[in-house]
Design an enzyme around this catalytic site. Structure first.
Site, PDB file in Angstrom:
ATOM      1  N   GLY A   6       0.823  -1.202   0.000  1.00 26.15           N
ATOM      2  CA  GLY A   6       0.000   0.000   0.000  1.00 26.15           C
ATOM      3  C   GLY A   6       0.854   1.248   0.000  1.00 26.15           C
ATOM      4  N   GLY A   8       0.824   5.344   1.661  1.00 24.53           N
ATOM      5  CA  GLY A   8       0.207   6.314   2.559  1.00 24.53           C
ATOM      6  C   GLY A   8       0.728   7.709   2.308  1.00 24.53           C
ATOM      7  N   GLY A   9       0.452   8.594   3.262  1.00 19.47           N
ATOM      8  CA  GLY A   9       0.830   9.982   3.101  1.00 19.47           C
ATOM      9  C   GLY A   9       2.329  10.220   3.122  1.00 19.47           C
ATOM     10  N   PHE A  10       3.109   9.293   3.715  1.00 16.95           N
ATOM     11  CA  PHE A  10       4.539   9.546   3.866  1.00 16.95           C
ATOM     12  C   PHE A  10       5.417   8.512   3.168  1.00 16.95           C
ATOM     13  CE2 PHE A  10       2.707  11.531   7.729  1.00 16.95           C
ATOM     14  CZ  PHE A  10       3.025  12.841   7.413  1.00 16.95           C
ATOM     15  N   GLY A  11       4.836   7.581   2.426  1.00 20.54           N
ATOM     16  CA  GLY A  11       5.674   6.619   1.737  1.00 20.54           C
ATOM     17  C   GLY A  11       4.937   5.380   1.292  1.00 20.54           C
ATOM     18  N   VAL A  13       4.635   1.079   1.313  1.00 17.90           N
ATOM     19  CA  VAL A  13       4.876  -0.071   2.189  1.00 17.90           C
ATOM     20  C   VAL A  13       5.002  -1.336   1.347  1.00 17.90           C
ATOM     21  CG1 VAL A  13       4.053  -1.417   4.153  1.00 17.90           C
ATOM     22  CG2 VAL A  13       3.557   1.038   4.029  1.00 17.90           C
ATOM     23  N   LYS A  27       8.156   0.176   5.435  1.00 14.57           N
ATOM     24  CA  LYS A  27       7.682   1.469   4.931  1.00 14.57           C
ATOM     25  C   LYS A  27       8.878   2.307   4.498  1.00 14.57           C
ATOM     26  CE  LYS A  27       5.667   4.508   7.737  1.00 14.57           C
ATOM     27  NZ  LYS A  27       4.583   5.174   8.524  1.00 14.57           N
ATOM     28  N   ASP A 124      -3.858  10.452  14.847  1.00 12.36           N
ATOM     29  CA  ASP A 124      -4.306  10.032  13.513  1.00 12.36           C
ATOM     30  C   ASP A 124      -5.041   8.693  13.576  1.00 12.36           C
ATOM     31  OD1 ASP A 124      -4.682  10.533  10.830  1.00 12.36           O
ATOM     32  OD2 ASP A 124      -2.740   9.726  10.198  1.00 12.36           O
TER      33      ASP A 124
END
Length: 311
Positions: A6, A8-11, A13, A27, A124
């Site tokens: 997947g 996400g907002g920062f990288g 995985v 990640k 979060d």
């Protein structure tokens, strides 16, 4: 890097395998979208805590412009895909499983707030950050926005708004509402509870406000009229047995208490755990969360003053 789990907002995985045969999730952080302080914050936070309902950090890499976090692999991914993929999803979770997931996540957050040396506020909490292992045991993940503060302090100092739209507590983005505390996580968890109980997103950023009823208001009106479970059945989200109805109703009511506009009106996470466990206390009907002058009543009926003091 061939098995992408997947993004996400920062990288991104990826799935990996250690020489011991243990599977991990790695990640790889995007340098343009995260800071070194966020990376070290997650390492420092997860490196000192251990709980069955918190994702385990196995290791990390911080070399030059490359940084990565290595976590235990969660075979069933995030809760989000089981709630929002609609009827085409391959596997649906039973109401009993959903209740167990909500309870496990609540226990993990309560541990962060009250059982660590310093209180940890996640900032979060959302379905995407509740991961499920092969046995569907939930674990809270992604501590990049987490903040630590001393339990004797009455609020947390933050300079920018933290979290995901739809889950951010009012006091996080409006400083006029008082200080930010662990009750901000309670608000986010309340939205999560409502999404589990209703099996729908609390907000759709792609839909105009005029074309949909605000989700908490939708849930509140149905609970107030006593038609919450009936409406779930009519929309295809019911599939519940009689014994499931109380669990679903309890999650919805508790979710509405958790998202009260005034943070002082929200329960603590330890109290949330007790009520999800069904430890004898009933959850009374909550006031409309965003009413400018909500009725000042005790949110939970109880036989002792001691249990009320937990709220």
């Amino acid at each position: 890097f061939s098995d992408k789990l997947g993004e996400g907002g920062f990288g991104v995985v990826y799935k990996g395998k250690l020489r011991s045969g243990f599977y991990v999730a790695v990640k790889i952080l995007d340098q343009s979208r995260h800071s070194g302080s966020q990376f070290m914050n997650e390492v420092a936070t997860l490196g000192t805590i251990h709980h069955v309902h918190l994702v385990r950090l196995m290791g990390y890499c911080f070399e030059g412009f490359r940084s990565a976090l290595v976590y235990e692999y969660m075979a069933n991914g995030s809760l989000e895909k089981f709630l929002f993929q609609g009827k085409e999803q391959e596997q649906k979770l039973s109401w009993d499983q959903l209740h167990s997931i909500a309870l496990g996540a609540a226990r993990g957050i309560a541990y962060l707030h009250q059982d660590c040396y310093r209180c940890i506020v996640h900032f979060d909490i959302k379905p995407h950050n509740i991961l499920l292992d092969a046995d569907f045991t939930p674990k809270v993940a992604d501590f990049g926005l987490a903040k630590l503060y001393r339990k004797e302090d009455d609020h947390i100092s933050i300079t920018v708004t933290r979290g995901t739209p739809g889950y951010v507590a009012p006091e996080v983005w409006n400083t006029n509402l008082g200080g930010v505390t662990d009750k901000s996580d309670v608000y986010s968890f309340g939205m999560l509870l409502l999404e589990i109980a209703g099996r729908r997103k609390n907000i759709d950023v792609h839909v105009s406000r005029s074309s949909q009823l605000y989700f908490p208001e939708w849930a509140f009106k149905l609970i107030e009229s006593g038609e919450f479970e009936k409406r779930l059945r009519e929309t295809g989200r019911g599939d519940m047995e009689v014994e499931d109805e109380e669990k679903v109703r309890r999650m919805a009511k508790l979710g509405l208490w958790c998202i009260q506009y005034n943070s002082n009106d929200r329960p603590t996470m330890s109290r949330v755990v007790q009520l999800l466990e069904g430890s004898g206390d009933d959850v009374s009907n909550p006031p409309l969360p965003f009413n400018s002058s909500p009725p000042r009543e005790v949110p939970f009926s109880s036989s002792t003053e001691e249990s009320l003091s937990i709220v």
